[in-house]
Scaffold this active site. Structure first.
Site, PDB file in Angstrom:
ATOM      1  N   ASN A  75       0.830  -1.194   0.000  1.00  0.00           N
ATOM      2  CA  ASN A  75       0.000   0.000   0.000  1.00  0.00           C
ATOM      3  C   ASN A  75       0.875   1.258   0.000  1.00  0.00           C
ATOM      4  OD1 ASN A  75      -2.387   1.730   0.260  1.00  0.00           O
ATOM      5  ND2 ASN A  75      -3.415  -0.104   1.019  1.00  0.00           N
ATOM      6  N   ARG A  76       0.361   2.365   0.543  1.00  0.00           N
ATOM      7  CA  ARG A  76       1.007   3.665   0.340  1.00  0.00           C
ATOM      8  C   ARG A  76       1.656   4.218   1.603  1.00  0.00           C
ATOM      9  NH1 ARG A  76      -3.470   3.277  -2.961  1.00  0.00           N
ATOM     10  NH2 ARG A  76      -3.052   3.865  -5.133  1.00  0.00           N
ATOM     11  N   HIS A 102       3.465   0.170  -2.653  1.00  0.00           N
ATOM     12  CA  HIS A 102       3.779  -1.264  -2.770  1.00  0.00           C
ATOM     13  C   HIS A 102       5.276  -1.562  -2.796  1.00  0.00           C
ATOM     14  CE1 HIS A 102      -0.342  -2.219  -2.954  1.00  0.00           C
ATOM     15  NE2 HIS A 102      -0.565  -1.984  -4.223  1.00  0.00           N
ATOM     16  N   HIS A 173      -1.009  -9.872  -3.908  1.00  0.00           N
ATOM     17  CA  HIS A 173      -1.746  -8.893  -4.712  1.00  0.00           C
ATOM     18  C   HIS A 173      -2.426  -9.557  -5.913  1.00  0.00           C
ATOM     19  CE1 HIS A 173      -2.554  -5.010  -6.708  1.00  0.00           C
ATOM     20  NE2 HIS A 173      -2.322  -4.464  -5.518  1.00  0.00           N
ATOM     21  N   TYR A 175      -5.430 -10.620  -8.422  1.00  0.00           N
ATOM     22  CA  TYR A 175      -6.652 -10.030  -8.965  1.00  0.00           C
ATOM     23  C   TYR A 175      -7.637 -11.158  -9.252  1.00  0.00           C
ATOM     24  CZ  TYR A 175      -4.532  -5.418  -9.823  1.00  0.00           C
ATOM     25  OH  TYR A 175      -3.943  -4.181  -9.696  1.00  0.00           O
ATOM     26  N   ASP A 237     -11.008   1.625  -3.178  1.00  0.00           N
ATOM     27  CA  ASP A 237      -9.575   1.420  -2.986  1.00  0.00           C
ATOM     28  C   ASP A 237      -9.278   1.867  -1.556  1.00  0.00           C
ATOM     29  OD1 ASP A 237      -6.947   0.798  -3.314  1.00  0.00           O
ATOM     30  OD2 ASP A 237      -6.534   2.253  -4.902  1.00  0.00           O
ATOM     31  N   GLN A 275      -7.318  -4.370   2.358  1.00  0.00           N
ATOM     32  CA  GLN A 275      -7.563  -3.376   1.319  1.00  0.00           C
ATOM     33  C   GLN A 275      -8.439  -4.012   0.250  1.00  0.00           C
ATOM     34  OE1 GLN A 275      -6.277  -0.263   1.495  1.00  0.00           O
ATOM     35  NE2 GLN A 275      -6.587   0.605  -0.526  1.00  0.00           N
ATOM     36  N   GLU A 298      -6.427  -7.406  -0.208  1.00  0.00           N
ATOM     37  CA  GLU A 298      -5.050  -7.398   0.249  1.00  0.00           C
ATOM     38  C   GLU A 298      -4.991  -7.298   1.781  1.00  0.00           C
ATOM     39  OE1 GLU A 298      -3.207  -4.066  -1.916  1.00  0.00           O
ATOM     40  OE2 GLU A 298      -4.976  -4.211  -3.215  1.00  0.00           O
TER      41      GLU A 298
END
Length: 336
Positions: A75-76, A102, A173, A175, A237, A275, A298
């Site tokens: 993440n950030r 990430h 991560h 999808y 998000d 997340q 996540e």
């Protein structure tokens, strides 16, 4: 050579081989790359469940962390900066030149890991992250173990140890789309997928998707996913708060179904947050995927945790072991 030995499928820019190993059992077919410890394929009774690329080289430059093991901090991190024990650290800013996302420019997802052990139903990859890599302090020894642990169940166990105080937040991560066709492409929209996240709170974010520091109740908002909810065209998000502690064993953090799919996905994890990202930005990858054609769940620490003293700590110190478990459990669902 045994039937389980990893096989070369491509080459890294430095000439080292990209290897792939496979697991089979209990209705699952799994393929894992040394590049990024990527979960390249996850099929349930022959049906693909995750986005993946036939060309492994796409994972170096093109894919937005498809199936990757993300770190050193998932993440950030706001401004690519944090302070630990009074020392300020500057990280690579790989999102719009202002945010660390990430793990940075290469992070762990674009590094070539080593297959440390491969058996019929489990495999372990290892990576050594150097002191100063992407700006992080401390040399970090990381492992990722994928194991088929029961019918339709794949467990990922992520560990890390450091020689200096540092921050660690690892996740997978992948999808997911429960309606992928054979071969996995083209991916249909996930708007009709139904999601349930048993979180009482979530983390509101600013325009850069950085948490504001508030832990807000989901009640009365569109973030109340405590009951099965159609995803639709809303943009998600955001981190959903499951607690403040990292548990020793995983508990359910999300459940996904889809009309027309015979499979339901339950995600279990030990992390204090998850997340939920609905794939709104997938077209930016330039891989032919439309927006919201896959979703990410996540499990992780709170985003930007090092810059919020009130958030649970993501600090790892020498002598400690970071451990995160993520479990993907696929069960039969009555087709609707």
């Amino acid at each position: 050579m045994s039937d389980h030995d990893p096989l070369p499928v491509g080459t890294m820019p430095d000439g080292s081989p990209i290897l792939e190993a496979r697991l089979e059992g209990d209705g699952l077919s799994v393929a894992v790359l040394s590049l990024g410890a990527v979960l390249r394929r996850l099929d349930v009774h022959g049906h693909p469940m995750v986005l993946g690329r036939d060309d492994p080289h796409d994972y170096i430059e093109k894919t937005p962390q498809f199936g990757a093991t993300v770190g050193r901090f998932a993440n950030r991190i706001a401004g690519g900066r944090f302070t630990l024990d009074g020392i300020a650290y500057d990280l690579s800013r790989n999102e719009a030149g202002r945010t660390h996302l990430h793990g940075g420019t290469r992070g762990f997802s674009r590094r070539n890991w080593t297959f440390a052990e491969v058996e019929a139903r489990s495999l372990t990859l290892a990576y050594q992250s150097a002191d100063g890599e992407e700006g992080y302090p401390g040399a970090l020894d990381v492992t990722c173990t994928y194991a088929i642990t029961g019918p339709g169940t794949l467990r990922a166990t992520l560990t890390a140890r450091t020689d200096k105080p540092t921050i660690v937040n690892l996740t997978n991560h992948s999808y997911f789309n429960l309606l992928l066709p054979p071969g996995g492409f083209p991916a249909p929209p996930i708007d009709d997928h139904v999601i349930e996240i048993p979180a009482e709170s979530y983390l509101p974010v600013d325009e850069a998707l950085i948490p504001t520091g508030t832990v807000a109740p989901v009640a009365g908002t569109r973030f109340d996913l405590r009951r099965p909810t159609r995803i639709g065209a809303q943009a998600f998000d955001h981190a959903f708060v499951l607690g403040r502690e990292t548990l020793s064993e995983p508990r359910p953090v999300a459940r996904v179904t889809a009309p027309g799919s015979a499979v339901a996905l339950t995600v279990l994890a030990t992390a204090p947050a998850v997340q939920f990202y609905d794939g709104t930005q997938l077209p930016k990858a330039g891989l032919g995927y439309a927006a919201r054609t896959a979703l990410c769940l996540e499990p992780e620490a709170y985003p930007d945790a090092p810059n919020h003293p009130d958030f649970p700590s993501a600090t790892l110190r020498p002598g400690e072991t970071y451990r995160q478990i993520i479990e993907y459990r696929f069960t039969r669902e009555t087709t609707r």
